[in-house]
Scaffold this motif. Structure first.
Motif, PDB file in Angstrom:
ATOM      1  N   TYR A 117     -10.299  -2.368   4.528  1.00 28.18           N
ATOM      2  CA  TYR A 117      -9.807  -2.583   3.173  1.00 28.18           C
ATOM      3  C   TYR A 117      -9.307  -1.248   2.631  1.00 28.18           C
ATOM      4  N   THR A 118      -8.252  -1.289   1.832  1.00 26.34           N
ATOM      5  CA  THR A 118      -7.764  -0.075   1.205  1.00 26.34           C
ATOM      6  C   THR A 118      -6.912  -0.459   0.006  1.00 26.34           C
ATOM      7  N   PHE A 119      -6.176   0.484  -0.547  1.00 21.95           N
ATOM      8  CA  PHE A 119      -5.332   0.184  -1.697  1.00 21.95           C
ATOM      9  C   PHE A 119      -4.132   1.118  -1.711  1.00 21.95           C
ATOM     10  N   GLN A 126       7.193   1.846 -17.700  1.00 24.44           N
ATOM     11  CA  GLN A 126       6.861   0.920 -18.779  1.00 24.44           C
ATOM     12  C   GLN A 126       7.964   0.787 -19.811  1.00 24.44           C
ATOM     13  N   SER A 127       8.818   1.800 -19.924  1.00 27.16           N
ATOM     14  CA  SER A 127       9.871   1.763 -20.938  1.00 27.16           C
ATOM     15  C   SER A 127      10.846   0.613 -20.716  1.00 27.16           C
ATOM     16  N   ASN A 128      11.105   0.299 -19.453  1.00 22.96           N
ATOM     17  CA  ASN A 128      11.988  -0.836 -19.164  1.00 22.96           C
ATOM     18  C   ASN A 128      11.331  -1.873 -18.251  1.00 22.96           C
ATOM     19  N   GLU A 129       9.997  -1.751 -18.116  1.00 27.24           N
ATOM     20  CA  GLU A 129       9.196  -2.697 -17.341  1.00 27.24           C
ATOM     21  C   GLU A 129       9.728  -2.841 -15.910  1.00 27.24           C
ATOM     22  N   LYS A 130      10.009  -1.707 -15.298  1.00 21.19           N
ATOM     23  CA  LYS A 130      10.588  -1.704 -13.943  1.00 21.19           C
ATOM     24  C   LYS A 130       9.547  -1.299 -12.908  1.00 21.19           C
ATOM     25  N   ILE A 131       9.436  -2.104 -11.859  1.00 20.58           N
ATOM     26  CA  ILE A 131       8.566  -1.779 -10.729  1.00 20.58           C
ATOM     27  C   ILE A 131       9.298  -0.765  -9.850  1.00 20.58           C
ATOM     28  N   GLN A 132       8.680   0.383  -9.617  1.00 22.19           N
ATOM     29  CA  GLN A 132       9.325   1.438  -8.827  1.00 22.19           C
ATOM     30  C   GLN A 132       8.926   1.292  -7.357  1.00 22.19           C
ATOM     31  N   SER A 133       9.553   0.323  -6.720  1.00 23.66           N
ATOM     32  CA  SER A 133       9.183  -0.064  -5.354  1.00 23.66           C
ATOM     33  C   SER A 133       9.378   1.050  -4.344  1.00 23.66           C
ATOM     34  N   ASP A 134      10.268   1.976  -4.615  1.00 24.14           N
ATOM     35  CA  ASP A 134      10.558   3.052  -3.671  1.00 24.14           C
ATOM     36  C   ASP A 134       9.616   4.235  -3.823  1.00 24.14           C
ATOM     37  N   ARG A 135       8.635   4.129  -4.727  1.00 22.40           N
ATOM     38  CA  ARG A 135       7.725   5.255  -4.984  1.00 22.40           C
ATOM     39  C   ARG A 135       6.263   4.890  -4.724  1.00 22.40           C
ATOM     40  N   VAL A 136       6.019   3.841  -3.978  1.00 26.67           N
ATOM     41  CA  VAL A 136       4.641   3.442  -3.656  1.00 26.67           C
ATOM     42  C   VAL A 136       3.951   4.565  -2.888  1.00 26.67           C
ATOM     43  N   PHE A 137       2.683   4.803  -3.191  1.00 26.53           N
ATOM     44  CA  PHE A 137       1.933   5.846  -2.489  1.00 26.53           C
ATOM     45  C   PHE A 137       0.469   5.455  -2.375  1.00 26.53           C
ATOM     46  N   SER A 138      -0.233   6.166  -1.524  1.00 24.13           N
ATOM     47  CA  SER A 138      -1.675   5.987  -1.386  1.00 24.13           C
ATOM     48  C   SER A 138      -2.360   7.294  -1.728  1.00 24.13           C
ATOM     49  N   GLN A 139      -3.636   7.210  -2.086  1.00 28.63           N
ATOM     50  CA  GLN A 139      -4.386   8.414  -2.398  1.00 28.63           C
ATOM     51  C   GLN A 139      -4.553   9.250  -1.130  1.00 28.63           C
ATOM     52  N   GLU A 140      -4.516  10.546  -1.277  1.00 32.85           N
ATOM     53  CA  GLU A 140      -4.531  11.439  -0.121  1.00 32.85           C
ATOM     54  C   GLU A 140      -5.693  11.132   0.823  1.00 32.85           C
ATOM     55  N   GLY A 141      -5.353  10.826   2.066  1.00 34.14           N
ATOM     56  CA  GLY A 141      -6.354  10.600   3.092  1.00 34.14           C
ATOM     57  C   GLY A 141      -7.033   9.250   3.047  1.00 34.14           C
ATOM     58  N   GLN A 142      -6.772   8.437   2.026  1.00 38.44           N
ATOM     59  CA  GLN A 142      -7.480   7.167   1.864  1.00 38.44           C
ATOM     60  C   GLN A 142      -7.207   6.200   3.006  1.00 38.44           C
TER      61      GLN A 142
END
Length: 312
Positions: A117-119, A126-142
């Motif tokens: 399991y992870t995340f 939020q200003s234009n309610e846009k999902i930034q699909s190209d900027r997804v990231f995970s916490q370092e080393g998670q």
């Protein structure tokens, strides 16, 4: 992710690490004594472990982003799946999306070929309610840590099977239980986890598993035999691989059972056919905190740092 951060996630709640939120507002003049009102609020934040599925899990200042993420559920889910496949060659199933201050934290479970399991975190404008699909990231080393734990579980299958058989026997015979699978899916997010224990490791500082990790990342379909052959047993340091056993009382309003706790500690100390590493053991009462997944409290019985059990 280093083990200290991993311990924060599983020891005091992932939501606290990522900005957890608990509604502890004072009474608002409705005639109820402030102390009694606060005590009632605290009581209502806890739920029986057998009933907890992750519902009520929250992150700080995530109300607005949570709404935006849910309205764009398919976009968020696709962005996260694409992220894991591209960066980690891993197919995942999305279980839960929770708004955070700047986006959405997405809890996933790997589906092939390892189990963990992870995340990941999906930023939201939020200003234009846009999902930034190209900027997804995970916490370092998670995620790297989660993959490492899945690899340990795979190459030492017999040893882990024995540990799980033992813990299932304890739960069947003693007045204790574990977490629900649904809670692991929706609020766990921390590597290899079962209802009764979780693992804590890091590929960066674990020279024994590093060759296995590298081989797997080159080819996730590599055979278990080849992965096991790549393991550097001579370099194994038990302090860099931890097994954390977390049990709960079955009955509500029941303090942790010292007899059961002592039995589990004694059994783990004497068993020779379970995974090598450092073992911490907790026996808690019957409740978990809804907002943060946390079960360890002041009345919990524990054998942990600096008195863990070392299996070499």
């Amino acid at each position: 992710m280093n083990r200290k951060k991993k311990w924060i996630i599983n020891g005091i709640g992932l939501s606290l690490l990522l900005g957890g939120c608990m509604n502890m507002d004072n009474a608002n003049g409705n005639g109820v004594d402030e102390k009694e009102n606060n005590e009632s609020q605290v009581k209502n934040q806890y739920v029986r472990v057998q009933e907890y599925t992750g519902e009520g899990y929250t992150l700080k200042n995530g109300e607005e982003t949570d709404k935006i993420a849910e309205e764009n559920h398919e976009t968020v889910e696709k962005a996260v799946k694409d992220f894991f496949m591209k960066k980690y060659k891993t197919d995942v199933k999305v279980h839960n999306i929770v708004g955070n201050e700047d986006g959405a934290t997405v809890f996933v479970e790997s589906t092939n070929p390892l189990h963990f399991y992870t995340f990941a975190i999906v930023p939201i404008d939020q200003s234009n309610e846009k999902i930034q699909s190209d900027r997804v990231f995970s916490q370092e080393g998670q995620v790297e840590s989660a993959i490492t734990e899945g690899l340990y579980r795979r190459i030492f299958k017999d040893e882990f099977d024995r540990l799980e058989e033992y813990l299932e026997g304890i739960v069947n015979k003693e007045p204790v239980t574990g977490r629900t699978v649904e809670s692991l899916q929706n609020a766990g997010g921390s590597g290899f986890m079962t209802p009764y224990y979780f693992l804590s490791s890091t590929v960066v500082n674990d020279e024994s598993i590093k060759p296995v990790y590298d081989l797997y990342m080159e080819n996730p379909q590599v055979s278990t035999d080849k992965l096991r052959a790549a393991y550097n047993e001579q370099a194994f340091d038990p302090t860099k691989f931890e097994v954390v056993i977390n049990l709960f009382m079955k009955d509500k309003n029941t303090d942790p059972d010292e007899k059961v706790f002592n039995k589990v500690v004694s059994d783990i100390e004497s068993m020779g056919d379970i995974p090598k590493g450092t073992y911490s053991i907790f026996v808690n009462d019957n409740t978990v905190l809804k907002q943060s997944f946390e079960g360890v409290k002041d009345n919990s019985l524990e054998k942990t740092t600096p008195n863990e059990i070392i299996k070499e």
